[in-house]
Design an enzyme around this catalytic site. Structure first.
Site, PDB file in Angstrom:
ATOM      1  N   CYS A 139       0.861  -1.382  -0.030  1.00 59.32           N
ATOM      2  CA  CYS A 139       0.065   0.091   0.092  1.00 59.32           C
ATOM      3  C   CYS A 139       0.962   1.410   0.099  1.00 59.32           C
ATOM      4  CB  CYS A 139      -1.015   0.041   1.169  1.00 59.32           C
ATOM      5  SG  CYS A 139      -2.017   1.576   1.447  1.00 59.32           S
ATOM      6  N   CYS A 142      -0.356   4.275   2.036  1.00 58.51           N
ATOM      7  CA  CYS A 142      -0.281   3.858   3.608  1.00 58.51           C
ATOM      8  C   CYS A 142       1.305   4.093   4.126  1.00 58.51           C
ATOM      9  CB  CYS A 142      -0.435   2.395   3.952  1.00 58.51           C
ATOM     10  SG  CYS A 142      -1.833   1.704   3.306  1.00 58.51           S
ATOM     11  N   ASP A 143       2.340   3.687   3.075  1.00 58.26           N
ATOM     12  CA  ASP A 143       3.746   3.512   3.435  1.00 58.26           C
ATOM     13  C   ASP A 143       4.611   4.373   2.835  1.00 58.26           C
ATOM     14  OD1 ASP A 143       2.970   1.854   5.587  1.00 58.26           O
ATOM     15  OD2 ASP A 143       2.759   0.124   4.235  1.00 58.26           O
TER      16      ASP A 143
END
Ligand code: NDP
Length: 315
Positions: A139, A142-143
């Site tokens: 992701c 997300c990261d």
């Protein structure tokens, strides 16, 4: 049917990610006495991520597993009945709807909220599993932030990979994009954008052989599947964007889905083709896939379920 092994309830929620727990919070507060079954991965996909910085309300960020404990605690405090167990079969032919838990117990519910999520597909490399959370991620939204100013790699050639590569290109120095064929599957407009981005370097006909590093990702070894030539590329992050699999198998034949298995909801609602069955979160969302959007649709599902039960004088 073995009556000792069945239980009659108003509202059953299947799944324990942000969608399921949010539905549980709303349903419990509306006095629907919801029962939530957590499935095989209590807390869902967030339990395999590390830091979450984009969920509103956590000013200092939060660890994914910790956030899901907060969700569960809040649902429990509101009175939701949270249980460990996996929904293995359903019968939506007539009210009340039947859902089998662990192939044994049968829940009979007036309303069912499906929040079973989706699972990222992985390449299946041992090194990919070993570095998961230590530089390997599925992701970018997300990261990606953790790799600001660094070099990363991404595998995949669909719309998700294109979108994530573009997202990463705004944060990272170079994005090395590995594509297994000599063309991309992504829509033309997304392909054009990727190709026009100077810091995305595309490697055609390329397979990932191994992710290398000591405690975290340091480089990746790739191989051109036409020439057989291998090379090692230094990267700090390795993103896998080869698709997701919605966890919708047990609903096939009952609930309308698209060709990939994502549940179809009626636009602007969480309603499915079956009255009284609702869907929320990633099992019905292949576009946004965020914790906050999953929570939002979980809320919608509980509100829709409450209206449904009230209209039938069940509540
Ligand atoms: P897709 O299934 O469309 O694409 C998966 C990609 O991963 C393909 O290019 C495939 O390669 C590649 N791949 C699969 N397995 C491997 C492997 N083992 N090694 C290397 N590469 C691999 O998934 P997406 O998640 O990209 O998209 C899913 C759906 O969601 C699509 O319909 C997409 O259009 C839609 N979507 C729409 C968005 C939007 O409209 N904004 C955003 C994101 C997704 P190959 O092509 O060779 O099979």
């Amino acid at each position: 049917m073995d009556n000792n092994n069945s239980e009659r309830i108003h509202c059953l929620i299947i799944g324990s990610g942000p969608a399921g727990y949010t539905a549980a919070i709303y349903a419990a507060r509306a006095n629907m006495k919801p029962v939530l079954y957590q499935g095989i991965q209590p807390g869902g996909q967030l339990t395999i991520t590390t830091e979450v910085e984009n969920y509103p309300g956590y000013a200092d960020g939060v660890q994914g597993p910790e956030m899901m404990i907060h969700f569960e605690k809040q649902a429990t405090r509101m009175g939701a009945d949270i249980r460990y167990g996996l929904a293995t079969k359903v019968d939506f032919s007539a009210q009340p709807y039947k859902v089998w838990i662990d192939d044994e117990k049968i829940l009979e519910a007036d309303a069912v909220i499906i929040a079973t999520g989706a699972s990222a597909k992985w390449l299946g490399l041992e090194s990919e599993e070993r570095f998961n959370g230590f530089g390997v991620s599925a992701c970018a939204v997300c990261d990606g932030f953790f790799f600001r100013g660094k070099d990363v790699a991404i595998v995949g050639a669909g719309d998700t990979a294109a979108e994530e590569a573009l997202y990463l290109s705004k944060l990272c120095t170079t994005v090395h994009m590995f594509i297994r064929r000599d063309e991309m599957r992504a829509s033309k407009v997304m392909q054009d954008r990727v190709k026009a981005t100077p810091n995305i370097k595309i490697y055609w006909n390329t397979d990932t052989e191994e992710i290398l590093g000591d405690k975290k990702v340091e480089s990746v070894r790739i191989k051109n599947n036409k020439t057989g030539e291998s090379q090692v590329i230094p990267v700090n992050g390795f993103f896998v964007a080869i698709g997701h699999q919605p966890n919708s198998d047990i609903f096939k034949g009952w609930i309308d889905m698209d060709e990939a298995g994502y549940i179809k909801t009626i636009p602007g609602s969480a309603r499915t083709n079956i009255e009284g069955v609702f869907a929320a979160g990633d099992v019905q969302d292949k576009i946004y896939r965020q914790a906050v959007t999953a929570a939002g649709t979980g809320c919608m599902a509980a509100l829709d379920a409450e209206r449904y039960l009230s209209a039938r004088a069940i509540l």
